[in-house]
Enzyme design. Structure first.
Site, PDB file in Angstrom:
ATOM      1  N   GLU A  74       2.604   0.425   3.193  1.00 20.92           N
ATOM      2  CA  GLU A  74       2.175  -0.532   2.174  1.00 20.92           C
ATOM      3  C   GLU A  74       0.678  -0.733   2.370  1.00 20.92           C
ATOM      4  O   GLU A  74       0.258  -1.445   3.284  1.00 20.92           O
ATOM      5  CB  GLU A  74       2.947  -1.848   2.313  1.00 20.92           C
TER       6      GLU A  74
ATOM      7  N   CYS B 254      -3.434  -8.017  -0.850  1.00 22.13           N
ATOM      8  CA  CYS B 254      -3.494  -6.597  -1.228  1.00 22.13           C
ATOM      9  C   CYS B 254      -3.232  -6.378  -2.710  1.00 22.13           C
ATOM     10  O   CYS B 254      -3.631  -5.353  -3.269  1.00 22.13           O
ATOM     11  CB  CYS B 254      -2.515  -5.781  -0.390  1.00 22.13           C
TER      12      CYS B 254
END
Length: 468
Positions: A222, A256
Site C-alpha cells: 500500500e 496517502c
C-alpha cells in the site's frame, strides 16, 4: 506515501528467526484455524481498543497532534467498525464457496476453501500509526494467521502503547510486536514469511518486494503517490471546498489518499481558491497553529522537506511554519511548473497546488501521463463529466463529489494499482488477502465413465467433445 525511512538492503546484524519459528510452531498446532479462536482474538482486540481509548488517543495526539475527534474517526473508531464488520461476516467468509462441476466429473462437487496462509509480517506507517498497523492485523486474525507487527519508529508513543497492550490482550503465542527502526525492519525482511503487508513509500516498497522475492513470499504493498482532484466549473463550489479541505488537511495532509493537487478548469481557479480559503478559516480559524483541530507534522525533518517545496512557486495562501510544534499552516500554491518538485513528488503535507487546465479532457490527459494514483477525486454536477473521468482514468479508487469518504465502506476493497501499490484489503478483501483460497473437487466412485480412458476411438472422442 512519501519519504519513508530507507531500509538496509544488506544482511542485518540482528536476527528474528527464533521469533518466526515460535510463531510457525503455534500455527502448525492448528489453534488459529477455528472460528472460535479467531472470534476470541478479534473480541480481545476490541477490548484493547475500548478499555484503553484514552491512552491511545493521547498517544496519537503526542505523535501527530491529532484531535480527539480526528483520531477517533480515522484511527480508533475506524478499527472498532472494522472489527464489528469482520465479526458479523466472518463465519460466511470462512465457508466453502461452491462452484459448478462439469458433466464429465459427475457425480462430484467443486468448491473453494479459504485457509490461512501461516505466519505474516505487517509493517505499519507513521501517518496513521494505529490504523495502518491494526487494520491489516484484523484481516490477518480473521483469516487465521499468526503475525509479527512492526509499528513505525517515527510515531514513538503509538509504537510504545501498541507494544505494551498487545501482549496484555492477545494470544502471545500467535503475535509478536517488534519495535525499532531500519535494523529491525531489515532483520524482519530477511526472514521467510507466508505474506508481507507493507504500508509506506515506493522506494521502500521496492526493497520489501526484493526481500520477499528471495523466499517467493507474496506481498501486499500500500504505497500512495500523487492523488489528483479534478474540479469542474459546474460543481457546487461551497460543498466542494468544504470536502476538499476536510480530505486534504486531515492529519495536516499526511494521508496517502489526500488530494495531492487540484486540476481546475481555467477561469474557475480563483473562485475555487477563494472558497477554499474561506473554508480553511471556518474549520481551523485565522491562526491554525492555535487550533486544537489542526495536526502537526511528524517531525522537523519532514517540516523542512515541505518548506523546500515552496521554493520558487507562487504561494497564494499560507506557507507559515512553527518549528516548535512542528507544523505548517494550510498552504495553496497556484500553477506550479510541471517539472517542479511539488508536482513530481508526493507532497504528504498541508500544501495543495492548484493547476488550471483548459478542459476536463486535458485534466484526464494530465493524469494519464503520470503514474497511476492510489485515489482520484472528481467534482462536478454533470454525470457525463464524472463518468468520463471514471472511464478514462486508472486509479486504486475513485470518489466523486467528495474526498476519502469511500474509506468508511468496508465493502469497498482498498488498494493501489501500478506504482501506487498492489493487493487490497478491508472487509472480505482483507480476509482473502491473508488467505489461500484452495480449490477442491470431491468425487465419488459411482458412474466411472470409460469414455475418458484409453484405448480411445472416434466414438469416445465424439462423446468427450459433448461432455467437456
Amino acid at each position: 506515501m512519501s519519504n519513508q525511512p530507507t531500509l538496509h538492503a544488506v544482511e542485518p546484524s540482528i536476527c528474528f528467526l527464533d521469533t518466526v519459528a515460535s510463531l510457525q510452531t503455534s500455527f502448525k498446532s492448528g489453534k488459529t484455524h477455528s472460528l472460535e479462536w479467531r472470534k476470541s482474538q478479534l473480541d480481545a482486540l476490541k477490548r484493547l481498543l475500548i478499555e484503553n481509548e484514552k491512552d491511545i488517543l493521547h498517544a496519537l495526539h503526542q505523535d501527530l497532534g491529532k484531535s480527539e475527534s480526528e483520531a477517533y474517526v480515522a484511527e480508533h473508531g475506524f478499527l472498532l467498525t472494522d472489527i464489528k464488520h469482520t465479526l458479523k461476516h466472518l463465519n460466511k467468509w470462512m465457508q466453502p464457496r461452491k462452484v459448478s462441476t462439469p458433466l464429465i466429473a459427475w457425480p462430484g462437487k467443486s468448491f473453494q476453501q479459504p485457509e490461512p496462509l501461516g505466519t505474516v509480517l505487517i509493517i505499519g506507517a507513521w501517518n496513521y500509526p494505529l490504523q495502518l498497523l491494526l487494520a491489516p492485523y484484523i484481516a490477518a486474525l480473521a483469516a487465521g494467521n499468526c503475525a509479527v507487527l512492526k509499528p513505525s519508529e517515527l510515531a514513538v508513543e503509538t509504537s510504545t502503547i501498541v507494544a505494551k497492550l498487545i501482549p496484555q490482550y492477545m494470544d502471545t503465542s500467535c503475535v509478536e510486536v517488534i519495535e525499532g527502526g531500519k535494523e529491525e525492519s531489515s532483520a524482519l525482511l530477511a526472514c521467510k514469511w507466508d505474506h508481507i503487508f507493507y504500508t509506506g513509500g515506493e522506494a521502500v516498497g521496492k526493497i520489501v518486494m526484493s526481500a520477499a522475492a528471495r523466499h517467493l513470499t507474496p506481498v501486499t504493498l500500500e504505497l500512495g503517490g500523487k492523488s489528483p482532484c479534478i474540479v469542474d466549473s459546474s460543481t457546487n463550489l461551497k460543498i466542494t471546498a468544504r470536502r476538499i479541505v476536510w480530505g486534504k488537511w486531515m492529519n495536516a495532509g499526511q494521508t496517502c489518499i489526500a488530494p495531492d493537487y487540484v486540476l481546475v478548469v481555467k477561469g474557475f481557479e480563483q473562485k475555487l481558491i477563494d472558497a477554499i480559503k474561506k473554508e480553511l478559516k471556518s474549520q481551523f480559524g485565522k491562526n491554525p497553529f492555535s487550533s486544537d483541530d489542526y495536526g502537526n507534522i511528524i517531525n522537523t525533518r519532514h517540516l523542512h522537506r515541505l518548506q523546500g517545496y515552496l521554493d520558487g512557486v507562487n504561494v497564494v495562501y499560507g506557507g507559515d511554519i512553527n518549528e516548535a510544534r512542528p507544523a505548517m499552516t494550510p498552504t495553496l500554491v497556484l500553477d506550479p511548473a510541471k517539472d517542479s518538485a511539488i508536482m513530481q513528488e508526493e507532497i504528504f503535507g498541508p500544501i495543495l497546488p492548484i493547476v488550471p487546465v483548459a478542459s476536463i479532457d486535458e485534466a484526464i490527459g494530465f493524469i494519464n501521463d503520470r503514474p497511476k494514483p492510489l485515489a482520484l477525486y472528481a467534482f462536478s454536477d454533470d454525470d457525463k463529466v464524472l463518468n468520463s473521468i471514471i472511464d478514462k482514468t486508472s486509479s486504486g479508487s475513485v470518489c466523486t463529489n467528495d474526498t476519502m469518504i469511500f474509506m468508511t465502506n468496508p465493502e469497498l476493497p482498498f488498494g493501489g494499482v501500478g506504482n501506487s501499490g498492489m493487493g487490497s484489503y478491508h472487509g472480505q478483501a482483507g480476509f482473502d488477502t491473508f488467505s489461500h483460497v484452495k480449490t477442491v473437487m470431491k468425487r465419488a466412485f459411482a458412474l466411472d465413465a470409460p469414455v475418458r480412458y484409453a484405448p480411445f476411438s472416434k466414438f469416445k472422442l465424439s462423446l468427450l467433445k459433448k461432455f467437456l
